[in-house]
Design a protein around this motif. Structure first.
Motif, PDB file in Angstrom:
ATOM      1  N   LEU A  19      17.771   5.467  -8.547  1.00  0.00           N
ATOM      2  CA  LEU A  19      18.272   5.944  -7.258  1.00  0.00           C
ATOM      3  C   LEU A  19      19.442   5.079  -6.807  1.00  0.00           C
ATOM      4  CD1 LEU A  19      17.503   8.127  -5.119  1.00  0.00           C
ATOM      5  CD2 LEU A  19      16.191   6.330  -3.952  1.00  0.00           C
ATOM      6  N   ASN A  20      20.565   5.726  -6.516  1.00  0.00           N
ATOM      7  CA  ASN A  20      21.768   5.008  -6.099  1.00  0.00           C
ATOM      8  C   ASN A  20      21.645   4.543  -4.651  1.00  0.00           C
ATOM      9  OD1 ASN A  20      24.275   3.861  -6.291  1.00  0.00           O
ATOM     10  ND2 ASN A  20      25.381   5.752  -6.681  1.00  0.00           N
ATOM     11  N   SER A  21      22.640   3.777  -4.196  1.00  0.00           N
ATOM     12  CA  SER A  21      22.653   3.249  -2.832  1.00  0.00           C
ATOM     13  C   SER A  21      22.705   4.376  -1.807  1.00  0.00           C
ATOM     14  CB  SER A  21      23.865   2.334  -2.635  1.00  0.00           C
ATOM     15  OG  SER A  21      23.897   1.329  -3.622  1.00  0.00           O
ATOM     16  N   GLU A  22      22.177   4.120  -0.619  1.00  0.00           N
ATOM     17  CA  GLU A  22      22.171   5.061   0.503  1.00  0.00           C
ATOM     18  C   GLU A  22      21.645   6.430   0.079  1.00  0.00           C
ATOM     19  OE1 GLU A  22      26.148   4.911   2.174  1.00  0.00           O
ATOM     20  OE2 GLU A  22      25.475   3.428   3.628  1.00  0.00           O
ATOM     21  N   SER A  23      20.527   6.433  -0.612  1.00  0.00           N
ATOM     22  CA  SER A  23      19.933   7.676  -1.106  1.00  0.00           C
ATOM     23  C   SER A  23      18.447   7.717  -0.763  1.00  0.00           C
ATOM     24  CB  SER A  23      20.125   7.801  -2.624  1.00  0.00           C
ATOM     25  OG  SER A  23      21.499   7.800  -2.958  1.00  0.00           O
ATOM     26  N   LYS A  24      17.882   8.915  -0.852  1.00  0.00           N
ATOM     27  CA  LYS A  24      16.468   9.100  -0.530  1.00  0.00           C
ATOM     28  C   LYS A  24      15.837  10.050  -1.543  1.00  0.00           C
ATOM     29  CE  LYS A  24      15.440  11.541   3.175  1.00  0.00           C
ATOM     30  NZ  LYS A  24      15.199  11.875   4.598  1.00  0.00           N
ATOM     31  N   GLU A  37       8.052   8.483  -0.465  1.00  0.00           N
ATOM     32  CA  GLU A  37       9.477   8.534  -0.143  1.00  0.00           C
ATOM     33  C   GLU A  37      10.110   7.168  -0.392  1.00  0.00           C
ATOM     34  OE1 GLU A  37      11.385   9.114   4.012  1.00  0.00           O
ATOM     35  OE2 GLU A  37      11.150  11.130   3.197  1.00  0.00           O
ATOM     36  N   LYS A  38      11.165   7.155  -1.176  1.00  0.00           N
ATOM     37  CA  LYS A  38      11.898   5.920  -1.464  1.00  0.00           C
ATOM     38  C   LYS A  38      13.303   6.049  -0.897  1.00  0.00           C
ATOM     39  CE  LYS A  38      12.866   1.893  -3.205  1.00  0.00           C
ATOM     40  NZ  LYS A  38      12.276   0.659  -2.632  1.00  0.00           N
ATOM     41  N   LYS A  85      20.007  -0.512  -5.322  1.00  0.00           N
ATOM     42  CA  LYS A  85      19.554   0.603  -6.147  1.00  0.00           C
ATOM     43  C   LYS A  85      18.064   0.424  -6.407  1.00  0.00           C
ATOM     44  CE  LYS A  85      22.514   0.071  -9.625  1.00  0.00           C
ATOM     45  NZ  LYS A  85      23.589  -0.860  -9.286  1.00  0.00           N
ATOM     46  N   ALA A  86      17.426   1.480  -6.885  1.00  0.00           N
ATOM     47  CA  ALA A  86      15.985   1.397  -7.160  1.00  0.00           C
ATOM     48  C   ALA A  86      15.662   2.223  -8.400  1.00  0.00           C
ATOM     49  CB  ALA A  86      15.183   1.899  -5.973  1.00  0.00           C
ATOM     50  N   GLU A  87      14.733   1.712  -9.213  1.00  0.00           N
ATOM     51  CA  GLU A  87      14.249   2.447 -10.384  1.00  0.00           C
ATOM     52  C   GLU A  87      12.820   2.909 -10.098  1.00  0.00           C
ATOM     53  OE1 GLU A  87      13.355   1.558 -15.081  1.00  0.00           O
ATOM     54  OE2 GLU A  87      15.248   0.848 -14.220  1.00  0.00           O
ATOM     55  N   ILE A  88      12.575   4.198 -10.306  1.00  0.00           N
ATOM     56  CA  ILE A  88      11.293   4.797  -9.962  1.00  0.00           C
ATOM     57  C   ILE A  88      10.707   5.484 -11.190  1.00  0.00           C
ATOM     58  CG2 ILE A  88      10.127   6.470  -8.455  1.00  0.00           C
ATOM     59  CD1 ILE A  88      12.761   6.123  -6.658  1.00  0.00           C
ATOM     60  N   LEU A  89       9.439   5.222 -11.459  1.00  0.00           N
ATOM     61  CA  LEU A  89       8.737   5.905 -12.539  1.00  0.00           C
ATOM     62  C   LEU A  89       7.862   6.978 -11.906  1.00  0.00           C
ATOM     63  CD1 LEU A  89       8.380   5.781 -15.644  1.00  0.00           C
ATOM     64  CD2 LEU A  89       6.311   4.446 -15.242  1.00  0.00           C
ATOM     65  N   LEU A  90       8.146   8.238 -12.213  1.00  0.00           N
ATOM     66  CA  LEU A  90       7.419   9.358 -11.627  1.00  0.00           C
ATOM     67  C   LEU A  90       6.050   9.519 -12.301  1.00  0.00           C
ATOM     68  CD1 LEU A  90      10.333  11.935 -11.250  1.00  0.00           C
ATOM     69  CD2 LEU A  90       9.409  10.378  -9.528  1.00  0.00           C
ATOM     70  N   TYR A 126      12.600  15.896  -4.229  1.00  0.00           N
ATOM     71  CA  TYR A 126      13.657  16.190  -3.264  1.00  0.00           C
ATOM     72  C   TYR A 126      14.590  14.977  -3.150  1.00  0.00           C
ATOM     73  CZ  TYR A 126      10.609  20.087  -2.150  1.00  0.00           C
ATOM     74  OH  TYR A 126       9.838  21.214  -2.249  1.00  0.00           O
ATOM     75  N   LEU A 127      15.885  15.256  -3.276  1.00  0.00           N
ATOM     76  CA  LEU A 127      16.880  14.175  -3.318  1.00  0.00           C
ATOM     77  C   LEU A 127      17.952  14.365  -2.253  1.00  0.00           C
ATOM     78  CD1 LEU A 127      18.370  11.749  -4.762  1.00  0.00           C
ATOM     79  CD2 LEU A 127      19.513  13.497  -6.140  1.00  0.00           C
ATOM     80  N   THR A 128      18.258  13.268  -1.558  1.00  0.00           N
ATOM     81  CA  THR A 128      19.456  13.171  -0.722  1.00  0.00           C
ATOM     82  C   THR A 128      20.238  11.970  -1.216  1.00  0.00           C
ATOM     83  OG1 THR A 128      18.305  14.072   1.212  1.00  0.00           O
ATOM     84  CG2 THR A 128      20.352  12.901   1.615  1.00  0.00           C
TER      85      THR A 128
END
Length: 368
Positions: free
Chosen positions: A169-174, A148-149, A156-161, A189-191
């Motif tokens: 991933l934008n701000s205030e997101s999960k 979970e990020k 912001k965050a960059e994630i390699l699946l 799963y994205l919020t």
């Protein structure tokens, strides 16, 4: 003390098992009173300290965890310090140390971690044995480990699946995703909001679950915006093809949505939770997806919505003193400093502003 119904709602929220409506209710509860947020932060720390950060998938596990917290709250209340009158009568009164809820449960888990581990190993071994003899060969979904990020305001965050698909991933997101993809689909799963560049896989679909909808693709570039405190969810497609489907057609949130919607490149699907209606239009790429490159576009946007977006991006608070509902803004920012943003808003709206600093940095901008 957290009430029973609030506890249930918060635990589902922490386990990423809330409906869209429940997530909105939690956010409103957090904003209602600073004490609520303080209690939630302590509960979140306790949640992260549970052995192996387990997923609570049965009613008994939920009840067990909740009862431990409630028991600790009752102990804390019973061990409250004496009143001022009692102190004056008892001249030898020494204030009693009261461990916080977090400290108490941390001690509990440390003290009984070995016993819990033995019990858990036995349960897991038994469950695995049962599945081995009662499940089809090759079904390994129960062994998936989830990551979970979470991003805060201003980051912001960059994630390699695991399949080498890229997510920004934008701000205030999960984002919740597995260590490895198995089976016939790739599910995450994205919020909040994220931009996806999905690696093509002819035999495995890629599913993004967000706010009661799933967006299904094979290989494409697209953006999903599904913040729990907003009434609009949108999917913007740059390349490839996606299918959007309500995950529960009987839900009040999605009951009027089509059974499925297919987008072509340069189309944007928008669903409004207030009127329960969706529409498909072409879209401004920079306005929808520019955030990943620090580009912010406002087109006749109400000031209240401008403030909400800027708070998320820059991690500072924006407030107004007065009624400026009729103030709209059309402008574009490209990696600009917060001070330049404030000056542009000032010139565009004719308003003045003042700041409240925090640790010698701007913490709040107040427009008047």
């Amino acid at each position: 003390m957290i009430k029973n119904d609030e506890m249930d709602r918060l635990l589902r929220y922490l386990a990423n098992q809330s409906s869209y409506e429940e997530m909105r209710n939690v956010q409103l509860w957090l904003e209602k009173d600073p004490k609520n947020r303080s209690q939630f932060e302590e509960l979140k720390k306790i949640w992260l300290l549970t052995p192996d950060n387990l997923n609570w998938n049965t009613d008994s596990e939920w009840a067990n965890f909740k009862n431990k917290i409630e028991a600790q709250q009752e102990i804390s209340n019973e061990s409250a310090p004496q009143s001022a009158a009692e102190k004056s009568i008892n001249s030898s009164y020494i204030p009693e140390y009261r461990p916080s809820l977090l400290e108490s449960l941390s001690f509990y888990f440390r003290r009984y971690s070995f016993a819990l581990t033995i019990v858990l190993i036995a349960l897991i071994a038994g469950y695995a044995g049962y599945n081995y003899f009662n499940s089809p060969v090759g079904n390994s979904s129960d062994s998936i480990i989830w990551n979970e990020k979470i991003t805060l305001a201003g980051e912001k965050a960059e994630i390699l699946l695991p399949d080498n698909s890229k997510v920004i991933l934008n701000s205030e997101s999960k984002l919740r995703y597995p260590n490895s993809f198995s089976g016939n689909s790739r599910d995450i799963y994205l919020t909040g909001e994220a931009y996806f560049e999905v690696r093509n896989s002819n035999d495995r679909k890629f599913n993004v679950h967000s706010a009661g909808f799933s967006t299904t693709v094979l290989g494409t570039k697209f953006n999903v915006s599904a913040f729990h405190d907003e009434e609009i969810i949108s999917v913007s497609l740059l390349e490839g093809k996606v299918k959007i489907t309500p995950e529960n057609e009987n839900s009040n949130d999605t009951k009027n949505a089509r059974s499925s919607t297919i987008l072509s490149p340069n189309q944007q699907w928008v669903y409004n939770y207030n009127n329960k209606r969706s529409e498909i239009n072409s879209f401004n790429h920079e306005k929808a997806i520019g955030w990943k490159d620090n580009i912010i576009v406002f087109e006749n946007t109400p000031l209240i919505d401008v403030f909400k977006k800027l708070e998320r991006i820059y991690g500072v608070e924006f407030r107004s003193e007065g009624n400026f509902k009729n103030k709209n803004i059309t402008t574009k920012f490209n990696g600009d400093s917060i001070w330049l943003v404030a000056e542009v808003i000032k010139k565009t709206t004719g308003l003045n502003y003042k700041t409240i600093t925090k640790n010698n940095l701007p913490g709040t901008f107040i427009f008047y």
